[in-house]
Write an enzyme that holds these catalytic residues in place. Structure first.
Site, mmCIF file in Angstrom:
data_model
loop_
_atom_site.group_PDB
_atom_site.id
_atom_site.type_symbol
_atom_site.label_atom_id
_atom_site.label_comp_id
_atom_site.label_asym_id
_atom_site.label_seq_id
_atom_site.Cartn_x
_atom_site.Cartn_y
_atom_site.Cartn_z
ATOM 1 N N SER A 94 0.805 -1.220 0.000
ATOM 2 C CA SER A 94 0.000 0.000 0.000
ATOM 3 C C SER A 94 0.838 1.270 0.000
ATOM 4 O O SER A 94 0.270 2.354 -0.249
ATOM 5 C CB SER A 94 -0.926 -0.008 1.221
ATOM 6 O OG SER A 94 -1.780 -1.116 1.153
ATOM 7 N N HIS A 103 -15.210 0.186 3.025
ATOM 8 C CA HIS A 103 -15.045 1.496 3.641
ATOM 9 C C HIS A 103 -16.235 2.412 3.390
ATOM 10 O O HIS A 103 -16.276 3.539 3.849
ATOM 11 C CB HIS A 103 -13.791 2.181 3.089
ATOM 12 C CG HIS A 103 -12.524 1.553 3.589
ATOM 13 N ND1 HIS A 103 -11.919 0.493 2.931
ATOM 14 C CD2 HIS A 103 -11.758 1.805 4.670
ATOM 15 C CE1 HIS A 103 -10.841 0.142 3.569
ATOM 16 N NE2 HIS A 103 -10.703 0.915 4.643
ATOM 17 N N CYS A 116 -7.681 2.314 1.558
ATOM 18 C CA CYS A 116 -8.733 1.564 0.877
ATOM 19 C C CYS A 116 -8.241 1.040 -0.463
ATOM 20 O O CYS A 116 -7.797 1.780 -1.331
ATOM 21 C CB CYS A 116 -9.937 2.481 0.650
ATOM 22 S SG CYS A 116 -11.233 1.669 -0.323
#
Lengths: 592, 373
Positions: free
Chosen positions: A312, A355, A368
């Site tokens: 991420s 989310h 997310c």
């Protein structure tokens, strides 16, 4: 008549004697006039001994002037075989604590002239030296030679950057670069010690002494004092380094910290580390084998030689690319239902429940995945490639610490060439969250973070304090874009829902991004996986957010979740860096 | 007995006297240079000792010039017996030096009977030969050998003082030659020598001590082991060779004082001299020895009686042998046999005995005119 005969006899004897006399004269002429010059040379070398005086090596300091190394004498017991009495081998072996055969082998094994010293034992302690000195007169030809070696004051800390000294290899001995270096000398073999060896080395001096046949010094004839090597001030902050090293606690991983505005390396950890003092005192076989056989590979320079999927943390690049390409803006919202379906495939978000409706800010803060699938879809892999490489990913940073891997940022051309296959949209989704083909080294991620923090300038990582910054390229992105992303990165650490909340510091405002890079294809709850299948934990960070002075990447191999494993290390490192100088020195003193 | 009258002074052999004195003074200088200790305040006292022995030697010389050498023939037998007994004493209770027993301690003085024995031996043999008819045949030669030479020779070998033993043997044969050998005798000696050489060689080789064997090996191939047995020879050649034409200068030699050269002030003193004085100085020094030897030969020719002739020949051959063997060894063209260079090498007993020998030579020459007596 008798006297007559007598006289003849005497004359004959006289001739014989004169003939003998002439033979002596011819021999004298041969030795003294014809071969005289040659013998003169031999007698000079008999009498004169040239002793190399090692030059004190330059001291390496950290950026705050704290010395990282000290010069220590390295004692060797040597023997001149030509002056030695072979009957004394047993006694000598006992004196040195060696096997008799070993001593004998070393004495007889030399191919040099019998008057050049043979090293019998190296790395003697002070106690051994005293013991030998006291008994030296019993062993003609025995002497103690002194060389300069290093003590690494912080041991394992920063070893991969600072490096170590070692004996010259045969290949180096032939290299003209080392022409002036005595063959037995220690030279830098790793890290900064190797990189700046020429600078640190200095010039060895020489002492010409007159010796007698027992090798005793009669007097000093000539002395060229050695010239000390130049000191070196690294950009490294040893306080940061120590804190980081401690925070890793031996877990495999790496940390690279840079000064965003200059590219100076502030911290450089490759964990687990090794003790360079082992090399400087002459590493023995057992030590070497245990070091090279360690399954955690302490000799691997992870910060530049291991590449990992960025996970991420790659979303930073994705966010910038999306904003710059205009496919999203701050208000763009994506509804995260815990994953998306694409054909028969399902791409999940790490939060199974989803989310909900998220904007860029929350998408970064809460990491997310679904949001960035959408960004990736809108961008396409080639535009992702463009922006990622603008920040230095996919190519070596040029940090001069050895063979550096360049990571990988895929695009359609690469796929076609390397995999002989077209690019699929599904792959774009995977790569958009830093999985799949994408990979980067910790130093690349630090460089990327640094460029984001400083407004888009990609600097080459530098090792010396005050070096002229080397701008590799400018990412060419709008300040507003970076401001928006940095605000989100601040949120990652400082907002209650942020994935990097562990790194929240009372000392300074840290901004960052967590990353959890999959090791195996199917994502599972990490705690059920055995360690080697656990995810790699990433955290990239910079601080203070308002005016960044440090940017870094932290990777913990198989560390699980980035927020819980890597983020605390970054926090400790940054806080150590922010300490006032006196505090740093105090800490260092305590540690030593 | 003592007759130092005007005539004695008038006919005094100043050439021999001056030559040996000059060589001895050079010797003391060289001993000083060889034993100086660079970098050390206190200097070795050896050269002073040698100077004292020079004075004693000069006294000895004067004493042995002062009486008619005929007297020597009268004391030859008791002197010879005493000499042999002393050799036996050394064998039994001698002090060991250099792996060999050569010394007898008399209170503070240690002396080497073998040094004096050579002269005693020459006197005895001269006395014996002066009664023989010339030319000497083989029977007479063998008789002389077994009566006079054999016993001391064996004892010298046993000591072991191989150097002196060989010198004694050489002196014996050269004095026989000087006396005059018949053709048959010469042929017999050569024949016996050739036949017995392999046996003798074998006996000698197995009888030799290790250090003696090493010396022979080293002579044949000095490079075989430069740090071991060939070391002496190599270092000696380095010392001599490095002197080049004009030498390094007095007190500027390095091979000796720095101890590269073993036996630097005794057997290898010529190497120290040659290093410092070069080819030029060496030729001058060797010329002094040549002068001493040729003068001795001349004395042999001119001596008034057979005893004097034999005595002069024996002493001259003794000097000659020592000279050639020692210098040859130093220059690496002879095996390393531990014998000193007369008048040069450090060693009090040897210096005294050499001065006495020179005194006898001078005595013979000074009293060569039989008419006056």
């Amino acid at each position: 008549m008798l006297t007559e005969k007598n006289g003849e006899k005497v004359r004959l004897i006289g001739y014989v004697i004169i003939a003998g006399f002439l033979i002596l004269l011819i021999r004298l002429w041969q030795l003294q006039v014809l071969q005289g010059a040659e013998y003169r040379k031999v007698s000079e070398s008999n009498r004169l001994r040239v002793i190399g005086v090692p030059a004190p090596r330059g001291i390496i300091f950290d950026r705050n002037g704290i010395p990282l190394v000290k010069n220590i004498p390295y004692f060797c017991a040597s023997l001149i075989p030509g002056e030695f009495d072979e009957h004394l081998v047993a006694g000598l072996a006992q004196l040195l604590g060696m096997k008799e055969e070993e001593v004998e082998e070393k004495i007889t094994g030399t191919r040099e002239s019998p008057f050049s010293p043979v090293r019998l034992k190296e790395g003697l302690t002070f106690k051994e030296v005293n013991y030998i000195e006291a008994r030296r007169s019993d062993f003609p030809g025995l002497m103690i030679e002194i060389e300069a070696s290093r003590g690494y004051l912080f041991g394992k800390t920063g070893a991969h950057l600072i490096g170590y000294l070692g004996r010259m290899t045969p290949a180096q001995a032939k290299n003209p670069e080392f022409r002036d270096v005595p063959p037995d000398a220690f030279i830098g073999q790793w890290g900064v010690e190797k990189l700046y060896d020429k600078w640190l080395r200095g010039t060895a001096g020489q002492k010409v002494i007159e010796v007698d046949a027992l090798g005793r010094e009669i007097r000093l004839l000539k002395e060229n004092p050695p010239v000390k090597g130049s000191d070196l001030t690294l950009s490294l902050d040893i306080a940061l380094e120590s804190a980081a090293e401690k925070a890793f606690d031996g877990r495999p991983g790496a940390l690279v910290a840079m000064q965003p505005d200059t590219g100076e390396i502030l911290g450089y950890v490759s964990s687990p580390s090794f003790d360079p003092n082992m090399f400087a005192k002459g590493i023995n076989r057992d030590e070497w084998e245990s070091l090279s056989g360690d399954k955690n590979l302490p000799m691997l320079n992870r910060a530049i030689q291991s590449q990992y999927p960025p996970g991420s943390t790659f979303k930073i690049v994705m966010a910038i690319a999306g904003l710059e390409a205009g496919v999203i803006d701050g208000q763009t919202k994506v509804d995260c239902k815990g994953g998306i379906s694409f054909g028969k495939w399902h791409f999940g978000c790490w939060r199974k429940g989803g989310h909900g409706l998220v904007s860029l800010h929350r998408a970064l803060v809460e990491s997310c995945d679904v949001y960035f699938y959408e960004v990736g879809k809108r961008l396409g892999i080639d535009r992702i490639y463009d922006y990622a490489t603008r920040f230095g990913l996919g190519r070596p940073t040029g940090i001069p610490l050895g063979a550096e891997r360049k990571g990988l940022i895929p695009n359609t051309r690469w796929k076609l060439e390397a995999r002989k296959a077209p690019w699929y949209l599904g792959e774009t989704f995977v790569n958009s969250i830093g999985q799949g083909y994408v990979s980067a080294t910790p130093v690349q991620m630090a460089e990327m973070m640094s460029a984001v923090a400083n407004g888009g300038s990609v600097y080459r990582p530098l090792l010396l304090k005050g070096s002229k910054p080397v701008l590799l390229r400018n990412a060419g992105v709008k300040p507003s874009t970076l401001d928006e992303v940095k605000a989100a990165l601040k949120g990652v650490v400082n907002e209650p829902s942020g994935t990097g909340w562990v790194a929240k510091s009372g000392v300074t405002t840290i901004g960052g991004k967590t990353g959890t890079a999959q090791v195996v294809g199917i994502r599972k709850e990490s705690k059920y996986l055995s360690e080697k299948h656990r995810d790699h934990a990433w955290f990239v960070a910079f601080a203070p957010v308002e005016k960044p002075d440090i940017a870094m990447s932290v990777l913990v191999e198989h560390g699980g979740h980035g927020g819980s494993t890597a983020a605390p290390i970054a926090k400790k490192a940054i806080e150590a860096y922010m300490l006032p100088l006196e505090k740093k020195k105090e800490l260092i003193d305590v540690q030593n | 007995m003592f007759r130092i009258d005007r005539r004695t002074l008038q006919n005094f052999d100043w050439v021999t006297f001056t030559t040996v004195l000059a060589i001895s003074v050079i010797g003391i200088m060289t001993v000083f240079s060889a034993t100086r200790q660079p970098g050390v305040e206190a200097q070795s006292p050896l050269f002073i000792k040698q100077a004292v022995w020079l004075v004693i030697g000069l006294l000895g010389l004067v004493v042995f010039v002062s009486f008619d050498y005929i007297w020597l023939s009268r004391i030859s037998l008791p002197a010879y017996i005493t000499g042999v007994v002393l050799l036996a004493v050394v064998l039994v209770m001698g002090k060991t030096g250099m792996g060999a027993q050569r010394w007898i301690s008399l209170g503070p003085i240690a002396f080497q009977p073998s040094e004096f024995f050579k002269l005693i031996f020459i006197v005895m043999l001269s006395q014996y030969l002066s009664f023989l008819r010339s030319p000497v045949n083989i029977g007479m030669l063998l008789k002389a050998f077994f009566i006079i030479v054999f016993l001391p020779f064996v004892m010298l070998v046993k000591q072991p003082d191989l150097g002196t033993a060989i010198v004694v043997l050489i002196i014996f044969f050269s004095m026989m030659l000087a006396k005059g050998l018949g053709r048959k005798a010469v042929a017999m000696i050569v024949l016996i020598g050739l036949v017995s050489l392999p046996f003798l060689g074998n006996i000698m080789w197995t009888g030799l001590k290790d250090y003696q064997k090493n010396r022979l090996i080293a002579f044949i191939d000095p490079q075989a082991d430069p740090s071991g047995i060939g070391y002496h020879i190599n270092q000696s050649k380095v010392a001599v060779g490095s002197g080049e034409f004009f030498g390094k200068g007095f007190l500027h030699g390095t091979q000796g004082p720095f101890r590269f050269l073993p036996e630097r002030h005794t057997d290898f003193i010529f190497a120290v001299f040659a290093e410092e004085w070069g080819f030029f100085g060496s030729v001058c020094l060797l010329s002094l020895y040549l002068m001493l030897i040729l003068r001795g030969l001349d004395t042999f020719r001119k001596a008034k009686d057979d005893f004097g002739r034999m005595l002069a020949a024996g002493i001259t051959f003794m000097f000659c042998t020592y000279f050639f063997v020692n210098v040859g060894m130093t220059l690496g063209i002879m095996p390393v046999v531990g014998i000193p260079l007369p008048f040069m090498s450090y060693g009090g007993t040897a210096l005294l005995s050499n001065f006495i020998s020179a005194g006898v030579l001078i005595n013979i020459r000074t009293r060569r005119f039989s008419l006056f007596y």
